[in-house]
Enzyme design. Structure first.
Site, mmCIF file in Angstrom:
data_model
loop_
_atom_site.group_PDB
_atom_site.id
_atom_site.type_symbol
_atom_site.label_atom_id
_atom_site.label_comp_id
_atom_site.label_asym_id
_atom_site.label_seq_id
_atom_site.Cartn_x
_atom_site.Cartn_y
_atom_site.Cartn_z
ATOM 1 N N LYS A 1 -9.756 -4.242 -5.795
ATOM 2 C CA LYS A 1 -10.714 -3.153 -6.019
ATOM 3 C C LYS A 1 -10.010 -1.888 -6.450
ATOM 4 O O LYS A 1 -10.535 -1.095 -7.210
ATOM 5 C CB LYS A 1 -11.407 -2.812 -4.695
ATOM 6 C CG LYS A 1 -12.516 -3.692 -4.331
ATOM 7 C CD LYS A 1 -13.243 -3.057 -3.154
ATOM 8 C CE LYS A 1 -13.379 -4.055 -2.041
ATOM 9 N NZ LYS A 1 -12.745 -3.641 -0.806
ATOM 10 N N LYS B 1 -2.707 -9.710 -7.426
ATOM 11 C CA LYS B 1 -4.027 -10.200 -7.038
ATOM 12 C C LYS B 1 -5.112 -9.284 -7.605
ATOM 13 O O LYS B 1 -4.872 -8.081 -7.796
ATOM 14 C CB LYS B 1 -4.147 -10.336 -5.520
ATOM 15 C CG LYS B 1 -4.532 -9.085 -4.778
ATOM 16 C CD LYS B 1 -4.857 -9.376 -3.321
ATOM 17 C CE LYS B 1 -5.295 -8.087 -2.631
ATOM 18 N NZ LYS B 1 -6.712 -7.933 -2.448
ATOM 19 N N LYS C 1 0.840 -1.219 0.000
ATOM 20 C CA LYS C 1 0.000 0.000 0.000
ATOM 21 C C LYS C 1 0.864 1.255 0.000
ATOM 22 O O LYS C 1 0.505 2.256 -0.615
ATOM 23 C CB LYS C 1 -0.948 0.012 1.201
ATOM 24 C CG LYS C 1 -2.008 -1.049 1.141
ATOM 25 C CD LYS C 1 -3.316 -0.552 0.552
ATOM 26 C CE LYS C 1 -4.170 -1.734 0.122
ATOM 27 N NZ LYS C 1 -5.519 -1.498 -0.244
HETATM 28 P P1 ATP Z 1 -8.352 -3.059 -1.961
HETATM 29 O O1 ATP Z 1 -7.885 -3.341 -3.350
HETATM 30 O O2 ATP Z 1 -9.163 -1.789 -1.839
HETATM 31 O O3 ATP Z 1 -7.268 -3.193 -0.929
HETATM 32 P P2 ATP Z 1 -9.474 -5.680 -1.934
HETATM 33 O O4 ATP Z 1 -10.006 -5.922 -3.289
HETATM 34 O O5 ATP Z 1 -8.199 -6.325 -1.549
HETATM 35 O O6 ATP Z 1 -9.429 -4.142 -1.620
HETATM 36 P P3 ATP Z 1 -10.783 -6.098 0.612
HETATM 37 O O7 ATP Z 1 -11.939 -5.324 1.063
HETATM 38 O O8 ATP Z 1 -9.483 -5.666 1.197
HETATM 39 O O9 ATP Z 1 -10.643 -6.133 -0.967
HETATM 40 O O10 ATP Z 1 -10.985 -7.640 0.904
HETATM 41 C C1 ATP Z 1 -12.208 -8.246 1.224
HETATM 42 C C2 ATP Z 1 -12.022 -9.748 1.300
HETATM 43 O O11 ATP Z 1 -11.754 -10.283 0.001
HETATM 44 C C3 ATP Z 1 -10.830 -10.181 2.161
HETATM 45 O O12 ATP Z 1 -11.172 -11.379 2.830
HETATM 46 C C4 ATP Z 1 -9.752 -10.445 1.173
HETATM 47 O O13 ATP Z 1 -8.783 -11.355 1.640
HETATM 48 C C5 ATP Z 1 -10.542 -11.029 0.018
HETATM 49 N N1 ATP Z 1 -9.872 -10.828 -1.262
HETATM 50 C C6 ATP Z 1 -9.502 -9.638 -1.787
HETATM 51 N N2 ATP Z 1 -8.912 -9.796 -2.979
HETATM 52 C C7 ATP Z 1 -8.916 -11.144 -3.215
HETATM 53 C C8 ATP Z 1 -8.446 -11.952 -4.291
HETATM 54 N N3 ATP Z 1 -7.869 -11.403 -5.341
HETATM 55 N N4 ATP Z 1 -8.597 -13.284 -4.221
HETATM 56 C C9 ATP Z 1 -9.202 -13.869 -3.138
HETATM 57 N N5 ATP Z 1 -9.673 -13.157 -2.093
HETATM 58 C C10 ATP Z 1 -9.532 -11.818 -2.117
#
Ligand code: ATP
Ligand code: LTN
Length: 328
Positions: free
Chosen positions: A197, A194, A112
């Site tokens: 969002k 990964k 981050k």
């Molecule tokens: P950001 O990109 O804003 O950090 P994010 O897409 O990583 O957000 P979060 O709100 O941080 O999403 O995560 C919500 C849930 O989804 C968490 O349990 C996280 O581990 C899971 N998650 C996020 N991205 C993935 C992914 N690519 N594959 C599997 N699980 C995921």
């Protein structure tokens, strides 16, 4: 007594297939056998600068999505983190049990900081402590999350153990729970990252609310590996990721899919995968659109009730912690 789950998602943008496969689908299965606390972690989202109107919209949207995917069991409590002040109170207390070196090692923090060089704020650094408070406040036994969060759960256990050793048993040690398949879904335009969002382009993820045309376009545009066989493997990260998504959503094993597409090119595979995703997401999208027609109503009933139920439990733990510390 029924065991307890806590998990949370940041209202920081449209939820994607990674969130669905890695987190939400696991919650759906577990909701029938656990007492569930599903949090909208708006304070965590603030570690990246948010526009207030968008943040409020994203909170409503996330509450609607929790319901739209089917988190409707009686024992499911959906609530917003900022409605329960015990989270930030406990986070402060836990921060006095956390070493700088422990937070400096967190890979999400390091990632981050690279993404937000101009806003390397203290909240980004102490983010895992607030997450530990979210979990420990509810004495959760299990935390179903994607693989990227494993390190944070390990830290949470460490803090709980440290507190319990010094002051006596208060906290339950939570277990990390990951999806058996798809705990780390990769980006469609860069399979070394990964799915996220906060990706820079929308071609990397499929939002749960994308319409069928957009889904098909994104899948058609997804990068592939060298060679044309539909086969999973270490040197084929892109196709392995697409096969994983296909397998999870269709219930067919990766080996069966490899057999099915033996000798066929990417074209047919991608069209079929697009269809599988569209069919899986359609009921979610329509339930979501219906709920979002009246978001005020949704917020009032769902989140107000959720906050009341969460506060009751949170206050019990916080009172125990404060008593042990000598401030009550
Ligand atoms: P950001 O990109 O804003 O950090 P994010 O897409 O990583 O957000 P979060 O709100 O941080 O999403 O995560 C919500 C849930 O989804 C968490 O349990 C996280 O581990 C899971 N998650 C996020 N991205 C993935 C992914 N690519 N594959 C599997 N699980 C995921
Ligand atoms: N850190 C998580 C979101 C999160 C969470 C939690 C997950 C905040 N608090 C408590 C599980 C339990 C993330 O970035 N995905």
């Amino acid at each position: 007594m029924q065991q307890r789950i806590l998990s949370g998602i940041q209202p920081s943008g449209a939820l994607h297939l990674g969130n669905y496969i890695g987190a939400l689908r696991q919650w759906l299965d577990l909701q029938h056998s656990y007492q569930c606390y599903f949090c909208i972690v708006d304070y965590h989202a603030m570690t990246v600068r948010q526009n207030p109107d968008d943040l409020l919209h994203n909170i409503y949207a996330l509450a609607a999505l929790y319901r739209a995917v089917g988190l409707t069991a009686k024992n499911v409590v959906v609530f917003k983190q900022s409605d329960v002040s015990a989270h930030t109170e406990l986070a402060w207390i836990l921060s006095t049990f956390t070493y700088m070196g422990e937070l400096e090692r967190m890979t999400q923090y390091k990632d981050k900081v690279k993404q937000h060089k101009k806003n390397n704020n203290v909240g980004l650094f102490t983010y895992p402590v607030l997450m530990a408070a979210d979990i420990l406040l509810y004495q959760a036994n299990l935390v179903p999350v994607g693989e990227d969060q494993k390190q944070h759960i390990e830290l949470t256990r460490q803090l709980a153990e440290r507190f319990n050793t010094i002051y006596g048993e208060v906290f339950t040690l939570p277990e990390y729970f990951a999806a058996p398949q798809g705990a780390r879904i990769m980006s469609l335009d860069d399979p070394t990252k990964k799915m996220s969002k906060s990706a820079t382009t929308e071609w990397g993820y499929i939002a749960l609310t994308d319409n069928p045309d957009v889904i098909m376009k994104k899948i058609k545009k997804a990068v592939t590996d060298s060679g044309s066989e539909i086969r999973a493997g270490k040197n084929k990260p892109a196709i392995t990721n697409l096969l994983t998504i296909y397998s999870v959503l269709s219930g067919k094993s990766v080996t069966d899919l490899e057999q099915l597409y033996l000798g066929q090119g990417y074209g047919k595979f991608k069209t079929d995968l697009g269809e599988v995703i569209i069919t899986s997401l359609e009921p979610i999208r329509s339930a979501y659109n219906e709920l979002m027609e009246d978001p005020e109503q949704l917020i009032q009933s769902l989140l107000a009730d959720g906050a009341n139920r969460a506060r009751v439990l949170g206050d019990v733990t916080l009172t125990q912690v404060k008593t042990k510390l000598g401030v009550l």
